[in-house]
Design a protein around this motif. Structure first.
Motif, PDB file in Angstrom:
ATOM      1  N   TRP A   1       0.816  -1.216   0.000  1.00 18.14           N
ATOM      2  CA  TRP A   1       0.000   0.000   0.000  1.00 18.14           C
ATOM      3  C   TRP A   1       0.854   1.273   0.000  1.00 18.14           C
ATOM      4  N   THR A   2       2.156   1.122   0.285  1.00 24.13           N
ATOM      5  CA  THR A   2       2.984   2.337   0.393  1.00 24.13           C
ATOM      6  C   THR A   2       3.006   3.102  -0.921  1.00 24.13           C
TER       7      THR A   2
ATOM      8  N   PRO B   1       2.002   6.174   3.356  1.00 26.18           N
ATOM      9  CA  PRO B   1       3.147   6.940   2.864  1.00 26.18           C
ATOM     10  C   PRO B   1       4.344   6.040   2.589  1.00 26.18           C
TER      11      PRO B   1
ATOM     12  N   ASP C   1       0.452   4.760  -1.822  1.00 24.44           N
ATOM     13  CA  ASP C   1      -0.961   4.845  -2.223  1.00 24.44           C
ATOM     14  C   ASP C   1      -1.826   5.073  -0.986  1.00 24.44           C
ATOM     15  N   LEU C   2      -2.128   4.000  -0.252  1.00 25.59           N
ATOM     16  CA  LEU C   2      -2.897   4.144   0.990  1.00 25.59           C
ATOM     17  C   LEU C   2      -2.002   4.518   2.166  1.00 25.59           C
TER      18      LEU C   2
ATOM     19  N   THR D   1      -3.349  10.386   2.850  1.00 25.26           N
ATOM     20  CA  THR D   1      -3.193  10.965   1.510  1.00 25.26           C
ATOM     21  C   THR D   1      -2.691  12.408   1.487  1.00 25.26           C
ATOM     22  N   PRO D   2      -2.884  13.187   2.565  1.00 24.05           N
ATOM     23  CA  PRO D   2      -2.321  14.546   2.491  1.00 24.05           C
ATOM     24  C   PRO D   2      -0.812  14.557   2.260  1.00 24.05           C
ATOM     25  N   LYS D   3      -0.116  13.534   2.744  1.00 22.79           N
ATOM     26  CA  LYS D   3       1.331  13.483   2.525  1.00 22.79           C
ATOM     27  C   LYS D   3       1.752  12.012   2.441  1.00 22.79           C
ATOM     28  N   LEU D   4       2.287  11.615   1.294  1.00 24.97           N
ATOM     29  CA  LEU D   4       2.608  10.209   1.067  1.00 24.97           C
ATOM     30  C   LEU D   4       4.102   9.959   0.910  1.00 24.97           C
TER      31      LEU D   4
ATOM     32  N   ARG E   1      -5.331   0.860  10.905  1.00 27.16           N
ATOM     33  CA  ARG E   1      -5.189   2.305  10.676  1.00 27.16           C
ATOM     34  C   ARG E   1      -6.047   3.127  11.631  1.00 27.16           C
TER      35      ARG E   1
ATOM     36  N   ASP F   1      -6.119   8.806   7.594  1.00 23.23           N
ATOM     37  CA  ASP F   1      -6.050   9.062   6.149  1.00 23.23           C
ATOM     38  C   ASP F   1      -4.709   9.725   5.878  1.00 23.23           C
TER      39      ASP F   1
END
Length: 504
Positions: free
Chosen positions: A337-338, A343, A340-341, A414-417, A366, A412
């Motif tokens: 998932w790194t 970081p 994507d879901l 997604t703000p910073k991956l 999570r 979540d």
């Protein structure tokens, strides 16, 4: 004239014999009766020799007396058999009532003592195996003695006379039965362990039958009478159960093996297994009796697998390797998932321990409780184990600034991956025989692969060593590193160093 004289003479002789002496038949009867009396005399003496009340001891009778009695009975029977039928009955009746009965009793008595001695012989053999602690021979001899008692008891009970019979039973049967009774729990315990071994389970595999049998085995602990057998049973139990409930070193080696097969740093997978298997049963799939560890929230086994959509539940419970493999696959799924879901950290190299931070977080879930800024979150515990138990100075993730949203209690990312760490430690537990490596920090050079023995000396940083064998674990649960057997290139010395000696 001569014929008349001859006839007269014969008549006179016959008359004299008939009236003045005994007839030929009468003389034969007398001899037969005399032999009967002699046989009766010997039989009477034999009668008392067969009585424990009289002799005060259980022993073979006087065999000369016994054989003489048989001899005179036979002589008497032969003599009686030459008499007219009308004269035989009385004498035969006397032989039957006064002689044969005691010979028959003598045969039964002799047979009983012979049978008793056979029981005694097996009893002595059983005692030998009790003293030696040989469980295999103990079981075998126990059953042989049981069969011997059963078989020979028929002869023991044939002895005439209650007191004599009781004395023979007390001498032979009672001690054997007592010995059997005294050792039955040891034999039963050993047989239970035989039953566990007969399941022929692979190493690290249990079954629903194992805890049932082990609990039964333990129920006999208080009834074990012989120290030699108690020690032997403990050894047999440990050897039996160590194949099922793997010891710490084998568990850690197995986790290392599965981690390498799945491209996961062993330091990561071992730290997770250490955390998941609880505070008291570190690195364990099973309780001590072979029962699978299942948590209150139905987490199964060493990796605490819950609600896996494709895993076989029974295998998760009873197969250690399978449980670890499913845990490794779950972690690999989170790793996928790194970017994507989850970081990505640094360049995403899977050999770098720090790069697994968010995959480790996701392994536990999570949930917002695992937010990196929360004190005591799951992933920080795992990396602390790596720091203390694998002795690798991993990056402190409290030093990062995170940009993470929380939606309905779920993180979540997604703000910073993408995140970077200024420390990046590659796994040091995947080296193979033949590799040449440089010691990065001074380390103890040991004669054996454990921390118990005193080191030979301290090996300074900068020394090059050749790996001779793959890494192996010690028996201490808190130590997650491995030991490598190495040869120091500069000196040729051979010994062991721990994997932390190669950490950067």
């Amino acid at each position: 004239m001569r014929n008349v004289l001859k006839t007269t003479l014969l008549a006179t002789v016959f008359s004299a014999v008939l009236w003045g002496g005994q007839s030929a038949e009468a003389a034969t009867y007398s001899e037969a009766e005399k032999l009967v009396r002699q046989a009766e005399g010997y039989a009477t003496t034999l009668k008392w020799d067969l009585s424990v009340e009289h002799t005060k001891v259980v022993k073979y009778p006087d065999m000369k007396l016994f054989n003489t009695t048989k001899e005179y009975k036979k002589k008497a029977e032969t003599a009686v058999s030459t008499l007219p039928l009308s004269q035989q009955a009385t004498l035969n009746d006397r032989l039957k009532k006064n002689v044969k009965v005691y010979i028959d009793r003598g045969v039964a008595y002799i047979d009983a003592i012979t049978a008793g001695e056979k029981i005694e012989q097996q009893q002595m053999i059983l005692n030998t195996h009790i003293n030696s602690g040989d469980l295999e021979k103990l079981e075998n001899t126990y059953h042989i003695l049981s069969e011997e008692i059963r078989k020979q008891a028929i002869l023991l009970y044939r002895v005439y006379g209650q007191s004599t019979r009781d004395a023979i039973l007390a001498k032979y049967k009672a001690p054997a039965e007592s010995l059997k009774s005294g050792v039955k729990h040891e034999v039963t315990s050993s047989m239970i362990l035989d039953d566990v071994q007969a399941l022929e389970l692979p190493d690290g595999v249990s079954s629903p039958d194992v805890p049932v049998m082990v609990n039964e085995y333990r129920s006999y602990d208080a009834f074990i009478n012989y120290p030699t057998l108690k020690a032997a049973l403990n050894n047999k139990y440990n050897a039996t159960m160590e194949k099922i409930v793997l010891p710490q070193n084998k568990m850690k080696d197995l986790i290392t093996e599965v981690a390498i097969e799945n491209g996961i740093p062993p330091e990561i997978l071992k730290a997770i297994a250490y955390q998941e298997s609880g505070n008291t049963l570190k690195f364990q799939q099973f309780k001590n009796n072979g029962e699978p560890i299942i948590s209150s929230d139905n987490g199964i086994g060493i990796m605490q697998i819950t609600n896996h959509p494709t895993a076989v539940v029974e295998d998760l419970k009873y197969d250690t390797r399978y449980n670890i493999e499913i845990g490794a696959k779950l972690l690999k799924e989170k790793w996928s998932w790194t970017g994507d879901l989850l970081p990505r950290i640094n360049d995403g190299d899977p050999d770098v321990l720090e790069n697994w931070y968010f995959a480790v977080l996701a392994y536990n879930g999570r949930s917002s409780i695992n937010h990196p800024t929360n004190s005591g979150n799951y992933q920080n515990k795992i990396f602390e184990f790596i720091r203390s138990s694998s002795q690798v100075k991993v990056f402190n993730f409290n030093n990062l600034v995170y940009d993470i949203s929380v939606n309905n209690g779920i993180l979540d990312f997604t703000p910073k991956l993408q995140y970077e760490t200024n420390i990046q430690n590659k796994t040091t537990q995947i080296y193979k025989a033949g590799q040449t490596l440089k010691i990065t920090t001074s380390t103890k050079f040991r004669p054996e692969p454990n921390t118990i023995v005193k080191e030979k000396y301290t090996l300074a940083a900068g020394n090059e060593v050749q790996i001779l064998e793959k890494g192996i674990s010690d028996a201490t649960g808190i130590n997650h590193f491995v030991f490598y057997k190495v040869k120091v290139n500069s000196t040729g010395d051979i010994g062991y160093v721990f994997s932390g000696a190669f950490a950067k």
